[in-house]
Scaffold this active site. Structure first.
Site, short mmCIF file in Angstrom:
data_model
loop_
_atom_site.label_atom_id
_atom_site.label_comp_id
_atom_site.label_asym_id
_atom_site.label_seq_id
_atom_site.Cartn_x
_atom_site.Cartn_y
_atom_site.Cartn_z
N ASP A 112 7.79 -0.67 3.16
CA ASP A 112 7.09 0.59 3.39
C ASP A 112 8.13 1.71 3.52
OD1 ASP A 112 4.90 2.21 3.63
OD2 ASP A 112 4.11 1.28 5.44
N ASP B 39 6.66 4.09 12.30
CA ASP B 39 6.61 5.00 13.45
C ASP B 39 6.47 4.21 14.75
OD1 ASP B 39 6.27 7.07 15.24
OD2 ASP B 39 4.90 8.20 13.99
N THR B 40 5.26 3.85 15.13
CA THR B 40 5.07 3.10 16.38
C THR B 40 5.10 1.59 16.15
OG1 THR B 40 2.66 3.18 16.14
CG2 THR B 40 3.71 4.96 17.38
N ALA B 41 5.11 1.16 14.90
CA ALA B 41 5.23 -0.26 14.49
C ALA B 41 4.00 -1.09 14.80
CB ALA B 41 6.46 -0.91 15.13
N ARG C 201 4.00 13.47 5.94
CA ARG C 201 2.71 12.78 6.09
C ARG C 201 1.54 13.75 6.14
NH1 ARG C 201 4.35 8.72 10.95
NH2 ARG C 201 5.87 10.38 11.35
N ASP D 147 -0.43 -1.88 2.77
CA ASP D 147 -1.72 -1.26 2.48
C ASP D 147 -1.81 -1.02 0.98
OD1 ASP D 147 -0.32 1.22 1.94
OD2 ASP D 147 -0.27 1.54 4.10
N ASP E 242 17.87 30.03 25.82
CA ASP E 242 16.42 30.09 25.59
C ASP E 242 16.00 29.22 24.41
OD1 ASP E 242 17.46 31.49 23.51
OD2 ASP E 242 16.22 33.28 23.77
N THR F 269 0.94 -1.20 13.19
CA THR F 269 0.41 -1.78 11.95
C THR F 269 1.36 -2.82 11.39
OG1 THR F 269 -0.77 0.27 11.44
CG2 THR F 269 -0.36 -1.25 9.62
N LYS G 246 -5.84 -3.28 5.02
CA LYS G 246 -6.27 -2.95 6.38
C LYS G 246 -7.46 -2.00 6.33
CE LYS G 246 -2.88 0.80 6.86
NZ LYS G 246 -1.67 1.26 7.55
#
Length: 341
Positions: free
Chosen positions: A230, A234-236, A105, A181, A46, A238, A204
Site C-alpha cells: 500500500d 496511518d493508524t495501521a 488523501r 483493497d 508566535d 486496516t 473490505k
C-alpha cells in the site's frame, strides 16, 4: 542540458536526515560538490516561520527537499516560504522535492460541502513560484493533473522489488502480493509483475466511516508468504486486520510493504502486537523514536532514488528510467537492507 554548473539543494526541517542522505548520494554519483545550502529555517515566538539563505542562488537550479508530513501545515508553509525566498533571490528554477505529499488523501469531494484540499495545495505550490514537483507514490495519481507545472511521480515498487528479492530469494515461489483493497490493485499488480508472483485482494466493506464490517480474501493464499502492499499506513488498523484475515485463510506468513509510514496514534503498538512478521517502510517521512525502536518495523532508503531523480532533472534526462528495477540496482548496490526476514 544543465542550466547551471550543478544542482543546488536546500532543506526545510521536515526530514533533514533524508535531505542530507540525498545530498550525499548526489555528490557520490555525480562527482560534484553537492551539499545542502547553508540556510536557517526557524520559528519566531508566535510560531511564524522565517527563512534566511546564506549563499548566493542567483541563476541557480534549486531543489527544495521537504516532505509535507506531520506537522503538515508547518512543513507546507516552510516549503512555500523557502520557495518565495529563492524566487525573490532570482533562482533560475525551483523544484519541490516532496517525498511525501501531504493532503493527497483529500483529492476529491466525498460528500457535500467538503473541500478538495489537494487541489488547493497544488495552487499554493504553483503560486509560490515553484516550477516543478518531484514526489513519490502519490495517493491518487490524478493529483498530477491538479498542477499547471510538471510533476514527476516516482514509484517505490522497484525499490520494494529489490528488497523482496533480497530477503525472499530462495522462497520467491511462495510469495504472493496482496492488495488491501480494490482501489490498490494497480499498485499491487505492478509489484507482482516486477517479481513474478501471484496476486490476491482483501476486499473490505465498511458499515460506517472508520469501522470495517467485514473483510474477504479474493484469491488463494493457502500456505503462501503474503506481502501486503500500500502507499500509506496511518493508524495501521486496516493493515493489522487484513493480516489477521490472511492468516485465518491459511497464509503461512504476512509481511507488509508501505511507502509512507505516517504511523500515527496507536499504529506502532498495533503493529508490534499484530500477526504480521514485518512492516517495511521507506524514509519518506522521518521516523519517530518509537518507529526506530520497533522490532517489527524496518526502513528502506529512498535517498538513492531521489538523488538520481534530482540529477536526471538537472541534466534534462529521463526520470521515468528510474521506474525500472535494473536501473535502480546499481544505485542500491551495497545498500544495507536490514535484518534478514
Amino acid at each position: 542540458m544543465p542550466i547551471t554548473p550543478k544542482p543546488m539543494l536546500i532543506s526545510g526541517n521536515a526530514n533533514r536526515p533524508l535531505a542530507q542522505e540525498i545530498a550525499r548520494y548526489a555528490a557520490m554519483n555525480s562527482g560534484m560538490d553537492i551539499r545542502l545550502l547553508d540556510s536557517r529555517v526557524e520559528k519566531f515566538n508566535d510560531k511564524e516561520i522565517f527563512v534566511e539563505v546564506y549563499e548566493n542562488v542567483r541563476g541557480e537550479d534549486m531543489f527544495i527537499i521537504q516532505p509535507t508530513s506531520n506537522p503538515a501545515n508547518d512543513n507546507l508553509m516552510e516549503l512555500l516560504i523557502i520557495a518565495d525566498a529563492l524566487r525573490r533571490s532570482s533562482a533560475a528554477r525551483i523544484t519541490a522535492v516532496m517525498p511525501y505529499f501531504g493532503y493527497a488523501r483529500q483529492d476529491r469531494r466525498t460528500k457535500a460541502r467538503t473541500p478538495i484540499s489537494a487541489k488547493l495545495v497544488a495552487n499554493l505550490i504553483v503560486e509560490a513560484g515553484i516550477h516543478r514537483v518531484l514526489t513519490m507514490d502519490l495517493h491518487a495519481t490524478q493529483i498530477q493533473g491538479f498542477f499547471d507545472i510538471p510533476v514527476d511521480n516516482l514509484y517505490a515498487s522497484p525499490v520494494f522489488a529489490l528488497d523482496i528479492m533480497h530477503h525472499f530469494g530462495e522462497r520467491m515461489d511462495k510469495v504472493t502480493i496482496i492488495s488491501p483493497d480494490v482501489g490498490g490493485v494497480a499498485r499491487a499488480r505492478d509489484l507482482a509483475q516486477r517479481i513474478g508472483s501471484g496476486l490476491s485482494i482483501v476486499d473490505k466493506r465498511r458499515s460506517k466511516p472508520g469501522e470495517i464490517a467485514e473483510m474477504k480474501v479474493i484469491g488463494d493464499v493457502e500456505g503462501k508468504i503474503c506481502i501486503i502492499v500500500d502507499d500509506i499506513c496511518d493508524t495501521a488498523g486496516t493493515l493489522c486486520k487484513a493480516a489477521e484475515v490472511l492468516i485465518e485463510h491459511g497464509a503461512a506468513e504476512v509481511h507488509s510493504y508501505i511507502t509512507h509510514g505516517v504511523l500515527s496514534g496507536p499504529a506502532v503498538e498495533r503493529i508490534e502486537n499484530s500477526v504480521m512478521k514485518h512492516l517495511v517502510i521507506t524514509d519518506s517521512i522521518e521516523a519517530t523514536q518509537p518507529v526506530k525502536d520497533a522490532r517489527k518495523i524496518r526502513i528502506v532508503p529512498s535517498a538513492p532514488l531521489f538523488s538520481q531523480a534530482i540529477l536526471n532533472t538537472w541534466e534534462g534526462t529521463s526520470v521515468s528510467s528510474l521506474f525500472d528495477v535494473n536501473t535502480l540496482k546499481p544505485l542500491y548496490k551495497g545498500s544495507k537492507w536490514g535484518q534478514k526476514i
